[in-house]
Design an enzyme around this catalytic site. Sequence first.
Site, PDB file in Angstrom:
ATOM      1  N   PRO A 274      51.405  30.018  46.516  1.00  0.00           N
ATOM      2  CA  PRO A 274      52.085  29.256  45.448  1.00  0.00           C
ATOM      3  C   PRO A 274      53.078  30.119  44.687  1.00  0.00           C
ATOM      4  O   PRO A 274      52.836  31.311  44.458  1.00  0.00           O
ATOM      5  CB  PRO A 274      50.925  28.866  44.527  1.00  0.00           C
ATOM      6  CG  PRO A 274      49.929  29.967  44.713  1.00  0.00           C
ATOM      7  CD  PRO A 274      50.047  30.421  46.142  1.00  0.00           C
ATOM      8  N   GLY A 275      54.186  29.535  44.319  1.00  0.00           N
ATOM      9  CA  GLY A 275      55.161  30.230  43.478  1.00  0.00           C
ATOM     10  C   GLY A 275      55.347  29.428  42.205  1.00  0.00           C
ATOM     11  O   GLY A 275      54.855  29.767  41.136  1.00  0.00           O
ATOM     12  N   ARG A 276      56.019  28.281  42.363  1.00  0.00           N
ATOM     13  CA  ARG A 276      56.371  27.436  41.220  1.00  0.00           C
ATOM     14  C   ARG A 276      55.143  27.040  40.389  1.00  0.00           C
ATOM     15  O   ARG A 276      55.201  27.020  39.171  1.00  0.00           O
ATOM     16  CB  ARG A 276      57.047  26.173  41.756  1.00  0.00           C
ATOM     17  CG  ARG A 276      57.678  25.326  40.699  1.00  0.00           C
ATOM     18  CD  ARG A 276      58.137  23.992  41.272  1.00  0.00           C
ATOM     19  NE  ARG A 276      58.808  24.073  42.535  1.00  0.00           N
ATOM     20  CZ  ARG A 276      60.133  24.072  42.696  1.00  0.00           C
ATOM     21  NH1 ARG A 276      60.914  23.994  41.656  1.00  0.00           N
ATOM     22  NH2 ARG A 276      60.660  24.133  43.899  1.00  0.00           N
ATOM     23  N   CYS A 344      83.528  28.345  35.138  1.00  0.00           N
ATOM     24  CA  CYS A 344      84.657  27.536  35.605  1.00  0.00           C
ATOM     25  C   CYS A 344      84.305  26.721  36.843  1.00  0.00           C
ATOM     26  O   CYS A 344      84.853  26.952  37.933  1.00  0.00           O
ATOM     27  CB  CYS A 344      85.842  28.442  35.876  1.00  0.00           C
ATOM     28  SG  CYS A 344      86.198  29.426  34.446  1.00  0.00           S
TER      29      CYS A 344
HETATM   30  N1  LLP Z   1      55.848  30.236  51.048  1.00  0.00           N
HETATM   31  C1  LLP Z   1      57.012  30.171  51.706  1.00  0.00           C
HETATM   32  C2  LLP Z   1      57.069  30.570  53.097  1.00  0.00           C
HETATM   33  C3  LLP Z   1      58.152  29.705  51.027  1.00  0.00           C
HETATM   34  O1  LLP Z   1      59.316  29.631  51.686  1.00  0.00           O
HETATM   35  C4  LLP Z   1      58.068  29.314  49.669  1.00  0.00           C
HETATM   36  C5  LLP Z   1      59.242  28.822  48.943  1.00  0.00           C
HETATM   37  C6  LLP Z   1      56.816  29.444  49.020  1.00  0.00           C
HETATM   38  C7  LLP Z   1      55.724  29.888  49.752  1.00  0.00           C
HETATM   39  C8  LLP Z   1      56.621  29.084  47.576  1.00  0.00           C
HETATM   40  O2  LLP Z   1      56.873  27.747  47.330  1.00  0.00           O
HETATM   41  P1  LLP Z   1      56.525  27.072  45.916  1.00  0.00           P
HETATM   42  O3  LLP Z   1      55.031  27.134  45.713  1.00  0.00           O
HETATM   43  O4  LLP Z   1      57.224  27.853  44.864  1.00  0.00           O
HETATM   44  O5  LLP Z   1      57.019  25.701  46.034  1.00  0.00           O
HETATM   45  N2  LLP Z   1      64.808  27.370  44.948  1.00  0.00           N
HETATM   46  C9  LLP Z   1      64.084  26.137  45.114  1.00  0.00           C
HETATM   47  C10 LLP Z   1      62.745  26.350  45.791  1.00  0.00           C
HETATM   48  C11 LLP Z   1      62.841  27.093  47.109  1.00  0.00           C
HETATM   49  C12 LLP Z   1      61.494  27.337  47.733  1.00  0.00           C
HETATM   50  C13 LLP Z   1      61.616  28.311  48.860  1.00  0.00           C
HETATM   51  N3  LLP Z   1      60.386  28.649  49.477  1.00  0.00           N
HETATM   52  C14 LLP Z   1      63.990  25.452  43.760  1.00  0.00           C
HETATM   53  O6  LLP Z   1      64.483  25.984  42.769  1.00  0.00           O
HETATM   54  O7  LLP Z   1      63.437  24.350  43.672  1.00  0.00           O
END
Ligand code: LLP
Length: 422
Positions: A274-276, A344
């Site tokens: 998890p990231g977000r 811009c």
């Molecule tokens: N694992 C892999 C292999 C990933 O590519 C990603 C995110 C994650 C885990 C974590 O995903 P999360 O739990 O954060 O959803 N910039 C975009 C999101 C791009 C996500 C890329 N990969 C945004 O601002 O919504």
Amino acid sequence: MHEFKYKNNQLYCEEIKVQDLAERFDTPLYVYSYHTLIDHFQKLKTAFHSINPLICYSVKANSNLAILKALVDKGAGLDIVSGGELFRAIRVGCPAQKIVYASVGKTDREIEEAIKRGILFFNVESLPELENINCIATRLNKVTNAAIRINPDVEPKTHKFITTGKLTNKFGIDFATARKILLVRDKFSYLNICGLHIHIGSQITESAPFVSAIKKMVRFINNLKKIGIRLEYLNIGGGLGIIYDKENPQTAKEFAKKILPLLKKTELKIIMEPGRFIVGNAGILVTKILYIKVTARKKFVIVDAGMNDLIRPALYDAHHQILPLHNQSTIHNSEKADIVGPICESADFFAKERLIPKVREGDYLAIMGAGAYGFSMSSNYNSRCRAKEVMVVKDKAFVIRKRETQEDLIHNEIIPPFLLGI
Ligand code: LLP
């Protein structure tokens, strides 16, 4: 749940007034709540405690060393996608055996470094990459773990730019090809292909796509077992959605309830990325109103943060709640405005036709839910210095990244001698 709340109509981060932070540290300013960050990590850990997964926080969401260290200290592993992220992971003391490495385009140098460090495993995204990692491991004479990233071809119902598990996306390997690879896995003599990985997309607010992908994986794993192929790990990726606007995403508990029975069936060690979910609502971007410009057609609130600081609205049309630091207004004195930055580009906006309380030049605004993919996607576009970041722990605020200076902007640039007349 997060620790950004109004008390006596003033927005606080934990026990500090955001207005005080803005005045003390200047804007644009990223503010993180330490306790929100840790709380989200613990929520996931608690929800899944019965299988004790390794939670590898996805560094790309927010890669500040202080954020990484805070999570690693609580037992998190890290999910990385580049040599730079590996460098950060090692710098904060993350044990290599808690690092997993995805990316469709790992370079030889990055692979070599990760093998030497002894990471837990690579999430491998293609057959040529698998062959390359085997080749480099052979040269280094070091057997390395690999998990095959499966592309399960499911629709995650999110923005198309953050959909990753459909066969039209560049990520992962289809089931049939993965099966073929696993049947000859002994051929890769320096690779221990011991796991499977999926990551179907990001900001997914329902359990159904996860359930559908994991069900496919369970079926695949069972079929492999029947032909004598046994694995150790299943990495279910990240992707859990959060509340930006009116979303009603599954909680960690609800998510666990839906997928735990499936995960248990696999009898594999589970990894999550998890990231977000962990950092998204733990951060805000504070910005100052420079000008209010009223035209025949619109009202523009021009702020000192730009798309270089937070690109999500420009890139994905993403909605971020925008709050005044003083909440004295009622809906009666609200009005519609575009909240825009100084850059811009017409894509340099944070909100369009948004109903906001009456604000004045010099007031500050808080752009909520900016902890994930905020600073980590920021740039120097328009030669703007990147923002300062602070972490709040109860009544204390710590600078975790200095504001860039104009000297930083040109630090790596060289004017060749011929242009200097030398
Ligand atoms: N694992 C892999 C292999 C990933 O590519 C990603 C995110 C994650 C885990 C974590 O995903 P999360 O739990 O954060 O959803 N910039 C975009 C999101 C791009 C996500 C890329 N990969 C945004 O601002 O919504």
